[in-house]
Scaffold this active site. Structure first.
Site, PDB file in Angstrom:
ATOM      1  N   SER A   7       0.847  -1.194   0.000  1.00 29.49           N
ATOM      2  CA  SER A   7       0.000   0.000   0.000  1.00 29.49           C
ATOM      3  C   SER A   7       0.877   1.238   0.000  1.00 29.49           C
ATOM      4  CB  SER A   7      -0.888   0.006   1.244  1.00 29.49           C
ATOM      5  OG  SER A   7      -1.421   1.307   1.411  1.00 29.49           O
ATOM      6  N   HIS A  32      -1.243  -0.948  -4.320  1.00 30.77           N
ATOM      7  CA  HIS A  32      -2.540  -0.579  -3.742  1.00 30.77           C
ATOM      8  C   HIS A  32      -2.533   0.932  -3.453  1.00 30.77           C
ATOM      9  CE1 HIS A  32      -6.082  -1.351  -1.119  1.00 30.77           C
ATOM     10  NE2 HIS A  32      -5.516  -0.537  -0.247  1.00 30.77           N
ATOM     11  N   ASP A  34      -4.648   4.012  -1.841  1.00 25.06           N
ATOM     12  CA  ASP A  34      -5.731   4.309  -0.905  1.00 25.06           C
ATOM     13  C   ASP A  34      -6.266   5.720  -1.118  1.00 25.06           C
ATOM     14  OD1 ASP A  34      -6.003   1.989   0.867  1.00 25.06           O
ATOM     15  OD2 ASP A  34      -3.910   2.391   1.385  1.00 25.06           O
ATOM     16  N   MET A  36      -8.963   8.525   0.217  1.00 32.59           N
ATOM     17  CA  MET A  36      -9.792   8.887   1.380  1.00 32.59           C
ATOM     18  C   MET A  36     -10.338  10.301   1.214  1.00 32.59           C
ATOM     19  SD  MET A  36      -7.255   7.541   4.367  1.00 32.59           S
ATOM     20  CE  MET A  36      -6.462   5.940   4.264  1.00 32.59           C
ATOM     21  N   HIS A  65      -8.353   1.668  -3.988  1.00 36.67           N
ATOM     22  CA  HIS A  65      -9.283   1.378  -2.886  1.00 36.67           C
ATOM     23  C   HIS A  65      -9.980   2.680  -2.509  1.00 36.67           C
ATOM     24  CE1 HIS A  65      -9.562   0.069   1.659  1.00 36.67           C
ATOM     25  NE2 HIS A  65     -10.740   0.127   1.080  1.00 36.67           N
ATOM     26  N   MET A  67     -12.137   4.842  -0.400  1.00 41.29           N
ATOM     27  CA  MET A  67     -12.761   5.006   0.914  1.00 41.29           C
ATOM     28  C   MET A  67     -13.419   6.377   0.907  1.00 41.29           C
ATOM     29  SD  MET A  67      -9.633   3.384   3.089  1.00 41.29           S
ATOM     30  CE  MET A  67      -8.473   3.727   1.778  1.00 41.29           C
ATOM     31  N   MET A 136     -11.591  -5.666   5.167  1.00 43.39           N
ATOM     32  CA  MET A 136     -10.772  -4.805   6.021  1.00 43.39           C
ATOM     33  C   MET A 136     -10.545  -5.485   7.375  1.00 43.39           C
ATOM     34  SD  MET A 136     -10.161  -2.063   4.233  1.00 43.39           S
ATOM     35  CE  MET A 136      -9.249  -1.238   5.534  1.00 43.39           C
TER      36      MET A 136
HETATM   37  C1  DX5 Z   1      -6.297   1.706   5.661  1.00 40.53           C
HETATM   38  C2  DX5 Z   1      -5.886   1.424   4.246  1.00 40.53           C
HETATM   39  C3  DX5 Z   1      -4.819   0.403   4.125  1.00 40.53           C
HETATM   40  C4  DX5 Z   1      -3.519   0.805   4.767  1.00 40.53           C
HETATM   41  C5  DX5 Z   1      -2.881  -0.452   5.256  1.00 40.53           C
HETATM   42  O1  DX5 Z   1      -7.409   2.503   5.665  1.00 40.53           O
HETATM   43  O2  DX5 Z   1      -6.980   0.987   3.479  1.00 40.53           O
HETATM   44  O3  DX5 Z   1      -4.597   0.032   2.780  1.00 40.53           O
HETATM   45  O4  DX5 Z   1      -2.639   1.442   3.898  1.00 40.53           O
HETATM   46  O5  DX5 Z   1      -1.751  -0.109   5.938  1.00 40.53           O
HETATM   47  P1  DX5 Z   1      -1.154  -1.042   7.072  1.00 40.53           P
HETATM   48  O6  DX5 Z   1      -0.623  -2.265   6.366  1.00 40.53           O
HETATM   49  O7  DX5 Z   1      -0.072  -0.214   7.679  1.00 40.53           O
HETATM   50  O8  DX5 Z   1      -2.257  -1.381   7.997  1.00 40.53           O
HETATM   51 ZN    ZN Z   2      -6.456   0.115   1.498  1.00 35.37          ZN
END
Ligand code: DX5
Ligand code: ZN
Length: 216
Positions: A7, A32, A34, A36, A65, A67, A136
């Protein structure tokens, strides 16, 4: 064999290209990204322009991903970034089927992400229609949180249901994933492990990826 998706939330944002190279050279299978919005989750992160830049800088497939609340408002911009796959949260939209359809019509694999408290049964009717499920194992919003063990039975029960129905659907797992829980995730039936902090903090990333895949 398990696949590994670092990620980029835990990458060096001032030198994303170098972080991407580290993942590629270590033998990662996906990247990946993320996204947000400060509403669905209490944090802000990358947007479509960063996703596009990442796609252009790697030969690895990129998974985005989302969110974000009402992801359908932004799907066109993320599809234009040309990732291989996009996941939307079941909890983030009234129109999950429409969002999935939009992703697939846009030429991407579509995944549904589930918060720790959301039972997989909520998306039972969608399972034959989607390309993957992303479970998750932390509450989304931040990297570096502890893995929630209580989610493991959900993964195992989803895997069992998929087997019974003959559905060949990869289960991705995201949040607090690393060496201490990889065996449990493998046993539960996970296929693709997203790992942020554990990957980027590991001293030897090639060894880390091999250990995670169980080939070392
Ligand atoms: C959290 C993200 C994850 C995050 C995971 O909201 O969706 O993808 O980057 O990071 P670690 O592996 O540090 O939990
Ligand atoms: Zn994620």
């Amino acid at each position: 064999m398990l696949k590994i998706a670092p990620s980029l939330l835990a990458a060096d944002w001032l030198d994303l290209r170098a972080s991407i190279r580290l993942a590629e050279e270590a033998g990662a299978d996906w990247l990946h990204v993320d996204v947000m919005d400060g509403h669905f989750v209490p944090n802000l992160s990358m947007g479509p322009d960063v996703a596009k830049a990442v796609v252009s800088a790697t030969h690895l497939p990129v998974e985005v991903h989302l969110m974000i609340e009402k992801p359908e408002r932004h799907l066109a911009s993320f599809l234009a970034a040309k990732p291989r796959a996009i996941s939307v949260h079941a909890e983030s939209t009234y129109h999950l089927h429409r969002a999935v359809q939009q992703i697939q019509v846009g030429g991407c694999q579509a995944g549904i992400a589930l918060n720790p408290a959301t039972p997989w049964e909520t998306i039972k009717p969608m399972l034959p229609l989607i390309d993957y499920v992303l479970i998750m194992t932390v509450n989304p919003g931040f990297g570096g949180q502890p893995f929630i063990e209580a989610v493991l039975p959900k993964i195992a029960s989803l895997r069992q249901y998929l087997q019974e129905k003959g559905l060949d659907l990869p289960i991705w797992v995201d949040g607090g994933v690393g060496l201490p829980n990889v065996e449990k995730l493998r046993t539960a039936g996970a296929n693709i492990l997203i790992t942020g902090s554990a990957f980027f903090r590991s001293e030897d990333k090639t060894v880390f990826v091999q250990q995670m895949k169980g080939s070392l």
